[in-house]
Design an enzyme around this catalytic site. Sequence first.
Site, PDB file in Angstrom:
ATOM      1  N   ASP A  42       2.518  87.097 -30.594  1.00 51.90           N
ATOM      2  CA  ASP A  42       2.412  85.675 -30.283  1.00 51.90           C
ATOM      3  C   ASP A  42       2.527  84.871 -31.570  1.00 51.90           C
ATOM      4  O   ASP A  42       1.708  85.024 -32.484  1.00 51.90           O
ATOM      5  CB  ASP A  42       1.075  85.395 -29.590  1.00 51.90           C
ATOM      6  CG  ASP A  42       0.919  83.941 -29.200  1.00 51.90           C
ATOM      7  OD1 ASP A  42       1.790  83.423 -28.479  1.00 51.90           O
ATOM      8  OD2 ASP A  42      -0.072  83.313 -29.620  1.00 51.90           O
ATOM      9  N   THR A  86       6.496  78.970 -29.403  1.00 50.66           N
ATOM     10  CA  THR A  86       6.082  78.742 -30.796  1.00 50.66           C
ATOM     11  C   THR A  86       7.004  79.459 -31.769  1.00 50.66           C
ATOM     12  O   THR A  86       7.405  78.885 -32.787  1.00 50.66           O
ATOM     13  CB  THR A  86       4.633  79.224 -31.010  1.00 50.66           C
ATOM     14  OG1 THR A  86       4.521  80.583 -30.557  1.00 50.66           O
ATOM     15  CG2 THR A  86       3.665  78.370 -30.229  1.00 50.66           C
ATOM     16  N   THR A  87       7.352  80.709 -31.469  1.00 46.77           N
ATOM     17  CA  THR A  87       8.231  81.457 -32.366  1.00 46.77           C
ATOM     18  C   THR A  87       9.600  80.801 -32.451  1.00 46.77           C
ATOM     19  O   THR A  87      10.189  80.693 -33.533  1.00 46.77           O
ATOM     20  CB  THR A  87       8.371  82.908 -31.878  1.00 46.77           C
ATOM     21  OG1 THR A  87       7.067  83.491 -31.738  1.00 46.77           O
ATOM     22  CG2 THR A  87       9.176  83.738 -32.859  1.00 46.77           C
ATOM     23  N   ASP A 147      -0.272  82.011 -22.178  1.00 44.93           N
ATOM     24  CA  ASP A 147       1.043  81.385 -22.344  1.00 44.93           C
ATOM     25  C   ASP A 147       1.724  81.194 -20.992  1.00 44.93           C
ATOM     26  O   ASP A 147       2.333  80.150 -20.722  1.00 44.93           O
ATOM     27  CB  ASP A 147       1.928  82.241 -23.248  1.00 44.93           C
ATOM     28  CG  ASP A 147       1.546  82.123 -24.718  1.00 44.93           C
ATOM     29  OD1 ASP A 147       0.746  81.226 -25.043  1.00 44.93           O
ATOM     30  OD2 ASP A 147       2.040  82.925 -25.526  1.00 44.93           O
TER      31      ASP A 147
END
Length: 548
Positions: free
Chosen positions: A62, A95-96, A388
């Site tokens: 994550d 996010t990545t 998520d």
Amino acid sequence: MQQGQPMIIMGEDAQRVQDKDAQEYNISAARGVAESVRSTLGPKGMDKMLVNSMGDVTITNDGVTILQEMDIDNPTAEMVVEVAETQEDEAGDGTTSAVAIAGELLKNAQDLLEQDIHPTAVIKGFNLASEYAREQVDEVATAVDPDDTETLRNVAETSMTGKGAELDKDVLADLVVRAVQGVTVEADDGSHVVDLANLNIETRTGRAAGESRLLSGAAIDKDPVHEDMPTDFEAADILLLNDPIEVEEADVDTSVNVDSPDQLQKFLDQEEQQLREKVDQIVDSGADVVFCQKGIDDLAQHYLAKEGVLAVRRTKKSDLTFLKNVLGAPIVTDLDSLTADDLAVGSVERDDDEELFYVEGEDAHGVTLLLYGTTDHVVDELERGIQDALDVVSTTVSDGRTLPGGGAVEVEIARRLRDYADSVEGREQLAVEAFADSLELIPRVLAENAGLDAIDLLVDLRAAHEAGDQNAGLDVFAGEVVNTADAGVVETAHAKEQAIASAAEAANLVLKIDDIISAGDLSTSGGDDEGGAPGGGMGGMGGMGGAM
């Protein structure tokens, strides 16, 4: 200058990095952070093992968890971490992708700067491209109904793929969708609002993730304070209490001088009477069950057990707040003001195997996801993946738009940006084209992380989109280009818009800096280590090492 001598206006320990050195320093730091999480992207992404200073181990892929756990000690790098945190807060996932795109934007911007293109032109071009890209995301997006369970399940499965929840994603995706639908209400204007405050997650080890289940109500991980108390009620009057059932202590230090055993007994009798009165207040209100955030005296436990009242002490504040939502009851902060109106009716059931209380209200709503995992590390990563999935499904319900996944959107938006660049005058046109190239990092990294030929697949993707197939994306399991919308690989449009906006703003923020002035070394910890060399080096990146 003063009589041919330079005037010193900064302290001895101060450091200053200017112009191109400052830009190279900032871009290197930001790219270092982005590259640290790139290998986690996609269904075939790898995990990171993070060990903090206390020796605690976290295994995850994550993006925001990795960046928050890393010992980053560089001001520019921390700005990129904020991109991930903003993405997590606003969209719950992606996010990545946001951090990786920000890093690629800066890499391509550096190439433009080396061609003597001024940062202002690059920033303007990135702003134009970001705005246009988000408009095109809205055009490509497909409307989805909040009751379209199949699409919502596909969104959840896409989010969980590549994470700890992937092995049992069929079961878990169904739980996620049912949980979100259970806390969704329709507003007066017809829009749908998802209140995740009415959804709680409880984790347990020792079972497979596929045995996870959705409970209507709350699951409280506590034991009765006395073994003789009843534990099951079909329709109980429940009291939520944030007031200790203990002897009241003086606000100041006091001492008691006792001259005889009779005086000591009177003192003890008075304390006992005080506890008895507190218990009588609870019993007189009609309460059958008490969930208390504070402590309960041993003698009070005995009295409550004799009265047939179930009491639970040291209930977590978060659990008490959740019970307030589930039961629709107020949290009482003073027993002296307790009345029957402060109680709520609900059922209470004890699961001795799991050592949990299941509490369900009659009028209010709230659900609990009971997640299982074989070990603590497994269940922790499972919870992150489920969180998520909950966020993206709730965002999809509220936003009502989905996109094809597998890099399809990035390639389509990049194609449209290149067409748009022809209408942009000046050097900003090059920045718009660089923005398009940066978006294509996502399908490229997806292929690389799956061990596939990224160049060949990117060529195939571009050809499919040029032919008019805007849903053409990458199937990393088959290693080929497919219609990802038909394959059930879908993402939420809001997360994609937020990722593009966050990445562009972060890149522009870094590019606008041409001078770094530091009172000490170029780190954020204020330590004595020397590491902020002004030659464009990384400065202190803490535990990230020089390979960053």
